[in-house]
Design a protein around this motif. Structure first.
Motif, short mmCIF file in Angstrom:
data_model
loop_
_atom_site.label_atom_id
_atom_site.label_comp_id
_atom_site.label_asym_id
_atom_site.label_seq_id
_atom_site.Cartn_x
_atom_site.Cartn_y
_atom_site.Cartn_z
N ALA A 13 0.86 -1.19 0.00
CA ALA A 13 0.00 0.00 0.00
C ALA A 13 0.90 1.24 0.00
CB ALA A 13 -0.92 -0.04 1.21
N ARG A 15 2.40 5.02 -1.18
CA ARG A 15 1.76 6.35 -1.26
C ARG A 15 2.50 7.35 -2.13
NH1 ARG A 15 1.40 4.34 3.92
NH2 ARG A 15 -0.72 4.10 4.71
N ASN A 68 -5.04 11.23 4.21
CA ASN A 68 -4.89 10.72 2.84
C ASN A 68 -4.52 11.84 1.85
OD1 ASN A 68 -5.21 8.00 3.35
ND2 ASN A 68 -7.44 8.15 3.36
N TRP A 70 -1.81 12.40 0.53
CA TRP A 70 -0.92 11.86 -0.51
C TRP A 70 -1.70 11.44 -1.77
CZ3 TRP A 70 -2.43 6.93 -1.63
CH2 TRP A 70 -3.18 6.29 -0.64
N HIS A 120 -3.91 1.47 -4.27
CA HIS A 120 -3.97 1.48 -2.81
C HIS A 120 -5.41 1.76 -2.37
CE1 HIS A 120 -1.86 3.22 1.04
NE2 HIS A 120 -3.06 2.80 1.33
N PRO A 121 -6.09 0.75 -1.84
CA PRO A 121 -7.46 0.97 -1.37
C PRO A 121 -7.45 1.76 -0.06
CG PRO A 121 -6.85 -1.37 -1.14
CD PRO A 121 -5.63 -0.63 -1.59
N ILE A 122 -8.40 2.66 0.09
CA ILE A 122 -8.50 3.44 1.33
C ILE A 122 -9.94 3.48 1.83
CG2 ILE A 122 -6.49 4.91 0.79
CD1 ILE A 122 -8.58 7.18 0.22
N ALA A 123 -10.05 3.74 3.14
CA ALA A 123 -11.37 3.95 3.75
C ALA A 123 -11.52 5.38 4.26
CB ALA A 123 -11.55 2.96 4.90
N ARG A 169 6.94 -5.80 5.22
CA ARG A 169 5.52 -6.10 5.40
C ARG A 169 5.27 -6.49 6.86
NH1 ARG A 169 5.07 -9.10 1.14
NH2 ARG A 169 3.63 -7.95 -0.16
#
Ligand SMILES: Cc1cc2nc3c(=O)[nH]c(=O)nc-3n(C[C@H](O)[C@H](O)[C@H](O)COP(=O)(O)O)c2cc1C
Length: 190
Positions: A13, A15, A68, A70, A120-123, A169
């Motif tokens: 993930a 950025r 977020n 970035w 990159h998935p985000i919430a 990781r």
């Protein structure tokens, strides 16, 4: 050499994004890969809003949470929607829409990784104003935004995020999350 699928092994993930546009045919392949995911009864409960035009991107970026920042460099953001009624709803709280949509997002992410992109998935965003701005039915759930772009320089990242770009990781020990043959309550704790 690792025998894990290379895109699974290399995906992180990240950025540090470049603003370089993503060619249309690359984007189309990524989205097709997403739709190849399995789903309960082949219901295909995912809905994707691919945002790459300046004005629409601006609207999405205005609704990111502060951490977020970035993602404001991204040339493409895919908004992923579903709702429970679009897939199987079976006994014992098995609402498969989220599961199937997650599988589709992972396909998208792995194809993007193969194309040399960060995906990159985000919430961290405000779903309600976003749904309203795009005229999306309020009953739809905006499950994630997938932030997409080519790797770029790290100058715009804060110290914590710059460090994370190079981190190893971080995963729970496998014996806390994988059990072979016998269920143990280890999996229940956070
Ligand atoms: C559902 C979901 C929501 C996430 N939300 C954010 C987010 O809002 N901002 C962010 O920087 N990363 C977000 N992430 C990325 C995770 O922090 C990241 O995947 C995790 O720390 C593991 O790192 P790795 O993917 O590099 O192994 C999210 C990931 C998922 C799957």
């Amino acid at each position: 050499m690792s025998k894990i699928v290379p895109e699974i092994e290399t995906r992180r993930a990240r950025r540090a994004l470049s603003e370089e546009p993503v060619p249309e045919e690359v984007l189309a392949r990524i989205m097709t890969a997403a739709t190849y995911a399995p789903s309960c009864f082949n219901n295909q409960p995912w809905r994707f809003l691919v945002v790459s035009r300046d004005r629409e991107l601006e609207i999405v970026k205005e609704n990111l949470t502060g951490g977020n920042y970035w993602a404001k460099k991204a040339p493409v953001i895919v908004a992923v929607f579903t709702r429970p009624e679009l897939d199987c709803r079976l006994s014992d709280r098995r609402d498969y829409a989220f599961f199937s949509t997650g599988l589709a997002v992972e396909n998208l992410v792995l194809q993007a990784t193969k194309e040399g992109l960060i995906a990159h998935p985000i919430a961290g965003y405000k779903p309600l104003p976003l749904k309203e701005a795009f005229g999306v039915d309020p009953e739809m759930i905006l499950l994630t935004l997938v932030i997409i772009g080519y790797p770029g320089d790290e100058a715009h990242l804060n110290d914590k995020h710059r460090e994370l770009e190079h981190s190893t990781r971080d995963r729970k020990p496998e014996d806390q999350v994988i059990m072979y043959n016998l269920w143990m309550e280890v999996g229940v704790e956070q």
